[in-house]
Write an enzyme that holds these catalytic residues in place. Structure first.
Site, PDB file in Angstrom:
ATOM      1  N   TYR A   1     -34.752  -1.510   1.967  1.00  0.00           N
ATOM      2  CA  TYR A   1     -33.895  -0.704   2.836  1.00  0.00           C
ATOM      3  C   TYR A   1     -33.147   0.377   2.053  1.00  0.00           C
ATOM      4  O   TYR A   1     -32.128   0.880   2.514  1.00  0.00           O
ATOM      5  CB  TYR A   1     -32.917  -1.610   3.590  1.00  0.00           C
ATOM      6  CG  TYR A   1     -33.502  -2.230   4.849  1.00  0.00           C
ATOM      7  CD1 TYR A   1     -34.004  -1.428   5.882  1.00  0.00           C
ATOM      8  CD2 TYR A   1     -33.541  -3.602   5.026  1.00  0.00           C
ATOM      9  CE1 TYR A   1     -34.540  -1.981   7.033  1.00  0.00           C
ATOM     10  CE2 TYR A   1     -34.073  -4.174   6.181  1.00  0.00           C
ATOM     11  CZ  TYR A   1     -34.568  -3.344   7.184  1.00  0.00           C
ATOM     12  OH  TYR A   1     -35.085  -3.894   8.330  1.00  0.00           O
TER      13      TYR A   1
ATOM     14  N   LYS B   1     -37.510 -10.798  11.665  1.00  0.00           N
ATOM     15  CA  LYS B   1     -36.262 -10.915  10.892  1.00  0.00           C
ATOM     16  C   LYS B   1     -35.643 -12.312  11.022  1.00  0.00           C
ATOM     17  O   LYS B   1     -36.016 -13.104  11.908  1.00  0.00           O
ATOM     18  CB  LYS B   1     -35.288  -9.836  11.374  1.00  0.00           C
ATOM     19  CG  LYS B   1     -35.761  -8.407  11.083  1.00  0.00           C
ATOM     20  CD  LYS B   1     -34.714  -7.365  11.499  1.00  0.00           C
ATOM     21  CE  LYS B   1     -35.180  -5.952  11.180  1.00  0.00           C
ATOM     22  NZ  LYS B   1     -34.134  -4.931  11.527  1.00  0.00           N
TER      23      LYS B   1
ATOM     24  N   ASN C   1     -31.762  -7.538  15.105  1.00  0.00           N
ATOM     25  CA  ASN C   1     -32.610  -7.047  16.199  1.00  0.00           C
ATOM     26  C   ASN C   1     -34.065  -7.516  16.086  1.00  0.00           C
ATOM     27  O   ASN C   1     -34.988  -6.864  16.576  1.00  0.00           O
ATOM     28  CB  ASN C   1     -32.487  -5.529  16.334  1.00  0.00           C
ATOM     29  CG  ASN C   1     -32.878  -4.799  15.070  1.00  0.00           C
ATOM     30  OD1 ASN C   1     -33.322  -5.408  14.104  1.00  0.00           O
ATOM     31  ND2 ASN C   1     -32.742  -3.485  15.073  1.00  0.00           N
TER      32      ASN C   1
ATOM     33  N   HIS D   1     -38.651  -5.538  12.354  1.00  0.00           N
ATOM     34  CA  HIS D   1     -38.758  -4.238  11.689  1.00  0.00           C
ATOM     35  C   HIS D   1     -40.147  -3.691  11.950  1.00  0.00           C
ATOM     36  O   HIS D   1     -41.120  -4.449  11.968  1.00  0.00           O
ATOM     37  CB  HIS D   1     -38.575  -4.381  10.168  1.00  0.00           C
ATOM     38  CG  HIS D   1     -39.016  -3.152   9.412  1.00  0.00           C
ATOM     39  ND1 HIS D   1     -38.194  -2.071   9.224  1.00  0.00           N
ATOM     40  CD2 HIS D   1     -40.221  -2.811   8.868  1.00  0.00           C
ATOM     41  CE1 HIS D   1     -38.863  -1.121   8.574  1.00  0.00           C
ATOM     42  NE2 HIS D   1     -40.099  -1.543   8.355  1.00  0.00           N
TER      43      HIS D   1
ATOM     44  N   GLU E   1     -44.648   0.616   2.617  1.00  0.00           N
ATOM     45  CA  GLU E   1     -44.080  -0.696   2.949  1.00  0.00           C
ATOM     46  C   GLU E   1     -45.141  -1.795   2.881  1.00  0.00           C
ATOM     47  O   GLU E   1     -44.865  -2.913   2.432  1.00  0.00           O
ATOM     48  CB  GLU E   1     -43.432  -0.644   4.333  1.00  0.00           C
ATOM     49  CG  GLU E   1     -42.161   0.204   4.353  1.00  0.00           C
ATOM     50  CD  GLU E   1     -41.553   0.343   5.732  1.00  0.00           C
ATOM     51  OE1 GLU E   1     -40.526   1.044   5.841  1.00  0.00           O
ATOM     52  OE2 GLU E   1     -42.086  -0.231   6.709  1.00  0.00           O
TER      53      GLU E   1
HETATM   54  P1  ADP Z   1     -35.253   0.720  13.058  1.00  0.00           P
HETATM   55  O1  ADP Z   1     -35.314  -0.707  12.541  1.00  0.00           O
HETATM   56  O2  ADP Z   1     -35.323   0.755  14.576  1.00  0.00           O
HETATM   57  O3  ADP Z   1     -36.262   1.632  12.406  1.00  0.00           O
HETATM   58  P2  ADP Z   1     -33.231   1.985  11.383  1.00  0.00           P
HETATM   59  O4  ADP Z   1     -34.316   2.281  10.418  1.00  0.00           O
HETATM   60  O5  ADP Z   1     -32.338   3.106  11.803  1.00  0.00           O
HETATM   61  O6  ADP Z   1     -33.785   1.278  12.708  1.00  0.00           O
HETATM   62  O7  ADP Z   1     -32.263   0.857  10.760  1.00  0.00           O
HETATM   63  C1  ADP Z   1     -32.799  -0.205  10.014  1.00  0.00           C
HETATM   64  C2  ADP Z   1     -32.106  -1.475  10.436  1.00  0.00           C
HETATM   65  O8  ADP Z   1     -30.726  -1.402  10.090  1.00  0.00           O
HETATM   66  C3  ADP Z   1     -32.082  -1.752  11.958  1.00  0.00           C
HETATM   67  O9  ADP Z   1     -33.269  -2.313  12.442  1.00  0.00           O
HETATM   68  C4  ADP Z   1     -30.909  -2.696  12.058  1.00  0.00           C
HETATM   69  O10 ADP Z   1     -31.260  -4.014  11.642  1.00  0.00           O
HETATM   70  C5  ADP Z   1     -29.934  -2.081  11.047  1.00  0.00           C
HETATM   71  N1  ADP Z   1     -29.034  -1.104  11.669  1.00  0.00           N
HETATM   72  C6  ADP Z   1     -29.332   0.150  12.086  1.00  0.00           C
HETATM   73  N2  ADP Z   1     -28.250   0.770  12.605  1.00  0.00           N
HETATM   74  C7  ADP Z   1     -27.223  -0.121  12.506  1.00  0.00           C
HETATM   75  C8  ADP Z   1     -25.833  -0.094  12.857  1.00  0.00           C
HETATM   76  N3  ADP Z   1     -25.298   0.981  13.425  1.00  0.00           N
HETATM   77  N4  ADP Z   1     -25.104  -1.207  12.620  1.00  0.00           N
HETATM   78  C9  ADP Z   1     -25.649  -2.303  12.031  1.00  0.00           C
HETATM   79  N5  ADP Z   1     -26.940  -2.394  11.667  1.00  0.00           N
HETATM   80  C10 ADP Z   1     -27.728  -1.328  11.904  1.00  0.00           C
HETATM   81 MG    MG Z   2     -36.390   2.237  10.434  1.00  0.00          MG
END
Ligand code: ADP
Ligand code: MG
Length: 140
Positions: free
Chosen positions: A51, A11, A114, A117, A128
């Protein structure tokens, strides 16, 4: 165990800090092979569509803005149980909950920024990968 492929994205928070190589080393040291890779600037439409499952979440607009705030590195990772293995190497979504040695524990700036992905299931991995890569761009 089955050999799988999964979509990975390094990212913008990580590309900005020049962490592509350190993150790739985590994948390779963890037993995954990078069988496709390209650095791109996502458009808003691409990020919104990618997303789309999160469209109703309160963080959606911020997430899309973040994902287009700089270049990303799109990757296909291959290996035994690659989908789950990659999720282990990445660590929990919220870096505060991520295990020692994971990418998110070491590199994530926040729950949003974070660093990586990773696909979460075989169906989403296939969708994807096809969203970003032609078959001819993936060389195992
Ligand atoms: P992952 O990437 O671990 O699969 P998710 O699919 O739940 O997590 O969420 C997609 C992305 O959205 C996360 O990697 C993060 O960048 C963002 N995200 C998820 N939850 C939050 C939150 N509570 N606040 C802000 N950004 C979030
Ligand atoms: Mg996810």
């Amino acid at each position: 165990m089955a050999v799988e492929r999964t979509l990975s994205i390094i990212k913008p928070d990580a590309t900005r800090r020049n962490l592509t190589g350190k993150i790739n080393a985590k994948f390779e040291d963890g037993g995954l092979r990078i069988v496709a890779q390209k650095r791109v600037q996502l458009s808003q439409a691409q990020a919104e569509s990618f997303y789309g499952v999160h469209r109703e979440r309160g963080f959606f607009n911020d997430l899309v803005s973040f994902m287009i705030s700089g270049p990303v590195v799109l990757q296909v990772l291959e290996g035994e149980n690659a989908i789950a293995r990659n999720r282990e190497i990445m660590g929990a979504t919220n870096p505060a909950n991520a295990a020692e040695g994971t990418i998110r524990k070491e590199f994530a700036e926040s729950i949003e920024a974070n660093s990586v992905h990773g696909s979460d299931a075989p169906e989403t991995a296939a969708q994807e990968i096809a969203y970003f890569f032609a078959g001819s761009e993936i060389v195992g």
